[in-house]
Design a protein around this motif. Structure first.
Motif, mmCIF file in Angstrom:
data_model
loop_
_atom_site.group_PDB
_atom_site.id
_atom_site.type_symbol
_atom_site.label_atom_id
_atom_site.label_comp_id
_atom_site.label_asym_id
_atom_site.label_seq_id
_atom_site.Cartn_x
_atom_site.Cartn_y
_atom_site.Cartn_z
ATOM 1 N N TYR A 108 0.839 -1.205 0.000
ATOM 2 C CA TYR A 108 0.000 0.000 0.000
ATOM 3 C C TYR A 108 0.872 1.253 0.000
ATOM 4 O O TYR A 108 0.613 2.201 -0.755
ATOM 5 C CB TYR A 108 -0.934 -0.008 1.211
ATOM 6 N N ALA A 109 1.927 1.248 0.812
ATOM 7 C CA ALA A 109 2.844 2.404 0.865
ATOM 8 C C ALA A 109 3.531 2.602 -0.477
ATOM 9 O O ALA A 109 3.693 3.741 -0.940
ATOM 10 C CB ALA A 109 3.868 2.204 1.979
ATOM 11 N N MET A 110 3.927 1.500 -1.136
ATOM 12 C CA MET A 110 4.574 1.622 -2.451
ATOM 13 C C MET A 110 3.611 2.189 -3.489
ATOM 14 O O MET A 110 3.996 3.009 -4.318
ATOM 15 C CB MET A 110 5.093 0.250 -2.916
ATOM 16 N N VAL A 111 2.362 1.770 -3.428
ATOM 17 C CA VAL A 111 1.358 2.289 -4.362
ATOM 18 C C VAL A 111 1.137 3.777 -4.110
ATOM 19 O O VAL A 111 0.991 4.565 -5.053
ATOM 20 C CB VAL A 111 0.038 1.489 -4.263
ATOM 21 N N GLN A 112 1.156 4.186 -2.843
ATOM 22 C CA GLN A 112 0.947 5.600 -2.501
ATOM 23 C C GLN A 112 2.072 6.492 -3.018
ATOM 24 O O GLN A 112 1.878 7.693 -3.193
ATOM 25 C CB GLN A 112 0.798 5.769 -0.982
ATOM 26 N N GLU A 113 3.239 5.920 -3.285
ATOM 27 C CA GLU A 113 4.369 6.684 -3.812
ATOM 28 C C GLU A 113 4.206 7.006 -5.298
ATOM 29 O O GLU A 113 4.912 7.860 -5.821
ATOM 30 C CB GLU A 113 5.670 5.902 -3.604
ATOM 31 N N LEU A 114 3.301 6.317 -5.967
ATOM 32 C CA LEU A 114 3.079 6.523 -7.400
ATOM 33 C C LEU A 114 2.259 7.788 -7.646
ATOM 34 O O LEU A 114 1.490 8.211 -6.780
ATOM 35 C CB LEU A 114 2.333 5.319 -7.990
ATOM 36 N N PRO A 115 2.387 8.368 -8.847
ATOM 37 C CA PRO A 115 1.520 9.494 -9.196
ATOM 38 C C PRO A 115 0.053 9.067 -9.135
ATOM 39 O O PRO A 115 -0.281 7.893 -9.347
ATOM 40 C CB PRO A 115 1.932 9.839 -10.637
ATOM 41 N N ARG A 116 -0.825 10.004 -8.862
ATOM 42 C CA ARG A 116 -2.246 9.718 -8.628
ATOM 43 C C ARG A 116 -2.863 8.910 -9.783
ATOM 44 O O ARG A 116 -3.556 7.931 -9.557
ATOM 45 C CB ARG A 116 -2.963 11.057 -8.439
ATOM 46 N N ARG A 117 -2.646 9.300 -11.028
ATOM 47 C CA ARG A 117 -3.238 8.613 -12.184
ATOM 48 C C ARG A 117 -2.685 7.183 -12.272
ATOM 49 O O ARG A 117 -3.419 6.237 -12.545
ATOM 50 C CB ARG A 117 -2.926 9.387 -13.466
ATOM 51 N N THR A 118 -1.400 6.983 -12.025
ATOM 52 C CA THR A 118 -0.787 5.661 -12.073
ATOM 53 C C THR A 118 -1.376 4.775 -10.975
ATOM 54 O O THR A 118 -1.650 3.592 -11.207
ATOM 55 C CB THR A 118 0.746 5.775 -11.943
ATOM 56 N N GLN A 119 -1.592 5.345 -9.799
ATOM 57 C CA GLN A 119 -2.236 4.598 -8.706
ATOM 58 C C GLN A 119 -3.610 4.099 -9.142
ATOM 59 O O GLN A 119 -3.956 2.925 -8.943
ATOM 60 C CB GLN A 119 -2.441 5.502 -7.478
ATOM 61 N N GLU A 120 -4.373 5.012 -9.720
ATOM 62 C CA GLU A 120 -5.736 4.684 -10.127
ATOM 63 C C GLU A 120 -5.738 3.552 -11.164
ATOM 64 O O GLU A 120 -6.503 2.590 -11.061
ATOM 65 C CB GLU A 120 -6.395 5.939 -10.709
#
Length: 164
Positions: A108-120
């Motif tokens: 989850y922390a690694m995903v949060q490090e991604l840009p918002r659009r990439t996370q989505e």
């Protein structure tokens, strides 16, 4: 021409019941098998049977074999209550649950490090299970853009996991 079943039953019914009882060791099951044998005979339209006794025994033997197979599938062996303590629980141990929770928090922390659009895009594809085309349609993007964002997310997460 079909034989007169009442005559066949009178001539062979008791003998057949004894034969089946010796094999199943249950009077009720043997009687049921005899009845099923004669129902089978009754349902055969105008069949030519040369040796009725041999035919009756063949049908009865086939029904007996089917019954024994079903019994074998249904059979359960009794177990003492203590044996159930050795059966693995469907739930993870407390240690496994804590470890899984920590791993989930790291992802989850690694995903949060991604840009918002990439996370989505990552969540829609990898968590929600949408295809590239479905993600692209939902977000109004091209499939190529979705693939690029996913490649960036996977590369980021791979680097972060190796760094640990």
């Amino acid at each position: 021409m079909q034989p007169d079943l009442s005559l066949v039953f009178t001539a062979h019914g008791s003998e057949l019941r004894r034969y089946l009882h010796r094999r199943v060791r249950d009077r009720h099951v043997a009687s049921d098998l005899v009845q099923d044998t004669f129902v089978n005979l009754l349902e055969r339209p105008d069949s030519r049977i040369n040796d009725i006794r041999a035919y009756v025994y063949t049908v009865a033997r086939n029904l007996l074999l089917n019954h024994l197979k079903q019994e074998a599938r249904r059979r359960t062996d009794p177990m003492p209550p203590e044996a159930f303590g050795d059966i693995a629980a469907d739930q993870p141990s407390p240690e496994e649950a804590v470890d899984a929770r920590q791993q989930l928090e790291r992802v989850y922390a690694m995903v949060q490090e991604l840009p918002r659009r990439t996370q989505e895009i990552f969540v829609l594809n990898r968590i929600d299970g949408l295809t590239h085309a479905q993600v692209a349609q939902r977000l109004g993007l091209s499939e190529s853009t979705v693939q690029k964002h996913l490649a960036m997310a996977i590369a980021h997460m791979t680097r972060r996991m190796r760094a640990r």
